[in-house]
Write a protein that holds these residues in place. Structure first.
Motif, PDB file in Angstrom:
ATOM      1  N   GLY A 104     -23.608  52.452  19.152  1.00 52.12           N
ATOM      2  CA  GLY A 104     -24.095  51.558  19.487  1.00 52.12           C
ATOM      3  C   GLY A 104     -23.287  50.360  18.938  1.00 52.12           C
ATOM      4  N   ARG A 105     -23.432  48.939  18.985  1.00 54.37           N
ATOM      5  CA  ARG A 105     -22.711  47.730  18.989  1.00 54.37           C
ATOM      6  C   ARG A 105     -23.601  46.611  18.038  1.00 54.37           C
ATOM      7  NH1 ARG A 105     -17.591  47.823  21.534  1.00 54.37           N
ATOM      8  NH2 ARG A 105     -17.403  45.853  19.451  1.00 54.37           N
ATOM      9  N   ILE A 106     -22.959  45.638  17.651  1.00 49.45           N
ATOM     10  CA  ILE A 106     -23.407  44.895  16.567  1.00 49.45           C
ATOM     11  C   ILE A 106     -23.083  43.636  17.109  1.00 49.45           C
ATOM     12  CG2 ILE A 106     -24.756  45.920  14.786  1.00 49.45           C
ATOM     13  CD1 ILE A 106     -22.707  44.065  13.013  1.00 49.45           C
ATOM     14  N   ALA A 107     -24.192  42.871  17.626  1.00 47.80           N
ATOM     15  CA  ALA A 107     -23.679  40.825  17.934  1.00 47.80           C
ATOM     16  C   ALA A 107     -24.792  40.165  16.665  1.00 47.80           C
ATOM     17  CB  ALA A 107     -24.348  40.927  18.905  1.00 47.80           C
ATOM     18  N   PHE A 108     -23.648  39.217  16.516  1.00 53.17           N
ATOM     19  CA  PHE A 108     -23.826  38.004  15.990  1.00 53.17           C
ATOM     20  C   PHE A 108     -24.598  37.206  16.943  1.00 53.17           C
ATOM     21  CE2 PHE A 108     -22.075  33.742  14.472  1.00 53.17           C
ATOM     22  CZ  PHE A 108     -23.830  33.220  13.073  1.00 53.17           C
ATOM     23  N   PHE A 109     -25.689  36.515  16.455  1.00 49.73           N
ATOM     24  CA  PHE A 109     -26.726  35.890  17.247  1.00 49.73           C
ATOM     25  C   PHE A 109     -26.921  34.501  16.858  1.00 49.73           C
ATOM     26  CE2 PHE A 109     -30.798  33.884  18.061  1.00 49.73           C
ATOM     27  CZ  PHE A 109     -30.723  33.978  18.885  1.00 49.73           C
ATOM     28  N   ILE A 110     -27.165  33.435  17.073  1.00 54.20           N
ATOM     29  CA  ILE A 110     -26.599  32.131  17.529  1.00 54.20           C
ATOM     30  C   ILE A 110     -27.848  31.422  17.731  1.00 54.20           C
ATOM     31  CG2 ILE A 110     -25.887  29.855  16.831  1.00 54.20           C
ATOM     32  CD1 ILE A 110     -25.618  31.565  14.185  1.00 54.20           C
ATOM     33  N   PRO A 111     -29.368  30.779  17.531  1.00 61.56           N
ATOM     34  CA  PRO A 111     -29.737  30.043  18.439  1.00 61.56           C
ATOM     35  C   PRO A 111     -29.142  28.488  18.919  1.00 61.56           C
ATOM     36  CG  PRO A 111     -30.938  30.302  16.329  1.00 61.56           C
ATOM     37  CD  PRO A 111     -29.660  30.485  16.634  1.00 61.56           C
ATOM     38  N   HIS A 112     -29.789  28.236  19.930  1.00 63.30           N
ATOM     39  CA  HIS A 112     -28.866  27.263  21.234  1.00 63.30           C
ATOM     40  C   HIS A 112     -28.868  25.513  20.275  1.00 63.30           C
ATOM     41  CE1 HIS A 112     -27.811  29.294  24.504  1.00 63.30           C
ATOM     42  NE2 HIS A 112     -28.916  29.532  24.751  1.00 63.30           N
ATOM     43  N   GLY A 182     -34.524  35.225  16.752  1.00 65.89           N
ATOM     44  CA  GLY A 182     -34.983  34.174  18.042  1.00 65.89           C
ATOM     45  C   GLY A 182     -36.883  33.900  18.127  1.00 65.89           C
ATOM     46  N   SER A 183     -37.044  33.711  17.025  1.00 65.01           N
ATOM     47  CA  SER A 183     -38.340  32.666  17.403  1.00 65.01           C
ATOM     48  C   SER A 183     -38.173  30.982  15.787  1.00 65.01           C
ATOM     49  CB  SER A 183     -39.508  33.319  17.263  1.00 65.01           C
ATOM     50  OG  SER A 183     -38.800  34.135  15.544  1.00 65.01           O
ATOM     51  N   GLY A 184     -36.653  31.430  15.744  1.00 65.59           N
ATOM     52  CA  GLY A 184     -36.903  29.903  14.453  1.00 65.59           C
ATOM     53  C   GLY A 184     -36.803  30.493  13.415  1.00 65.59           C
ATOM     54  N   SER A 185     -37.461  31.821  13.357  1.00 65.85           N
ATOM     55  CA  SER A 185     -37.905  31.874  11.776  1.00 65.85           C
ATOM     56  C   SER A 185     -36.459  31.394  10.978  1.00 65.85           C
ATOM     57  CB  SER A 185     -38.550  33.454  11.467  1.00 65.85           C
ATOM     58  OG  SER A 185     -39.891  33.457  12.517  1.00 65.85           O
ATOM     59  N   ALA A 186     -35.467  31.949  11.271  1.00 63.78           N
ATOM     60  CA  ALA A 186     -34.248  32.313  11.193  1.00 63.78           C
ATOM     61  C   ALA A 186     -33.498  31.206  11.881  1.00 63.78           C
ATOM     62  CB  ALA A 186     -33.822  33.602  10.814  1.00 63.78           C
ATOM     63  N   GLN A 187     -31.780  30.885  11.105  1.00 68.46           N
ATOM     64  CA  GLN A 187     -31.418  30.357  11.611  1.00 68.46           C
ATOM     65  C   GLN A 187     -30.437  30.940  12.174  1.00 68.46           C
ATOM     66  OE1 GLN A 187     -31.526  28.981   8.286  1.00 68.46           O
ATOM     67  NE2 GLN A 187     -33.156  28.399   9.637  1.00 68.46           N
TER      68      GLN A 187
END
Length: 263
Positions: A104-112, A182-187
């Motif tokens: 497995g791999r991990i990724a950093f996600f940031i909302p648009h 992804g829902s906006g509950s976190a940045q």
């Protein structure tokens, strides 16, 4: 005597029919939540190729391990941490030690709407922390989720763990962490790369793969194993997961193949 023989024959026939119905029933499969999209697609292809169904349940590998130790009737377990498989084997609950099916791999996600593009070195996260823009940040719970432990190791490597720990919102599993991010509950969040490989998720923000060396203390060696009660369909699905059609689907979702160099 004839009545007794007839009764025994009927009883044997009923038992055979019940056993056949049980054997034909779609087996319950426990799978790490990072497999949600990839394994669902594999199961669809498995049915096309074999005509057989499986019942997939996704969740935290650590919680599944506990459930299996307490008698949960899953027939195949796909864990995000191979050590859970070894623990079950040592307790005599599995047929053997299983096989690696992916890395497995991990990724950093940031909302648009964050104004920052995701990067594998977490520079955007560092800037947002310095600017005070991070109020909540999502990872899976490191207490029982391998992807949570990998996320923590990566944040520690970047020197950001102490600053971000008070702001963490912990998902029960990796999939829930992705929901929070992804829902906006976190940045933002650190989530499985595999969950970014669908259009529905990818359009929520930007993703960048974090170097495997950043969480080398928590490698995501994903192993699967047949439980003692596994039936023929579960065994067939286990073998199918080791064949090219299934491996190609897993690769497309960002999983590295066993033995493949991971950067």
């Amino acid at each position: 005597m004839m009545r007794i023989k007839k009764a025994l024959s009927i009883g044997a026939l009923c038992f055979f029919n019940l056993h056949s119905a049980w054997a034909a029933e779609a087996p319950p499969i426990a799978a790490a939540s990072d497999l949600k999209f990839a394994l669902t697609e594999v199961a669809v292809q498995f049915k096309k190729d074999t005509g057989q169904d499986v019942r997939l349940s996704f969740g935290s590998s650590g919680i599944f391990k506990t459930q299996l130790e307490n008698g949960a009737p899953y027939q195949l377990f796909l864990s995000a941490d191979e050590n859970y498989i070894f623990s079950l084997r040592d307790k005599g609950l599995t047929k053997d030690g299983g096989v690696l099916y992916a890395i497995g791999r991990i990724a950093f996600f940031i909302p648009h709407n964050s104004g920052v593009t995701a990067d594998g070195e977490l520079n955007g996260l560092r800037k947002m922390l310095a600017d005070g823009r991070i109020k909540r940040f999502a990872i899976a719970n490191p207490a029982h989720a391998p992807y949570g432990r990998a996320a923590r190791a990566a944040l520690e490597h970047a020197g950001l763990w102490r600053a971000i720990e008070p702001k963490l919102v912990l998902g029960e599993n990796a999939s829930q962490a992705m929901q929070f991010a992804g829902s906006g509950s976190a940045q933002g969040g650190i989530v499985p790369l595999s969950l970014s490989r669908t259009p529905e998720v990818a359009r929520l923000g930007t993703f960048a793969t974090i170097p495997a060396a950043w969480h080398s203390t928590e490698p995501l060696k994903q192993r699967m194993v047949l439980l003692r009660n596994a039936g023929t369909v579960a065994e067939e699905f286990y073998r199918y997961l080791q064949k090219p059609p299934a491996r190609d689907i897993l690769s497309r979702y960002g999983f590295a193949r066993p033995g493949e160099a991971v950067k």
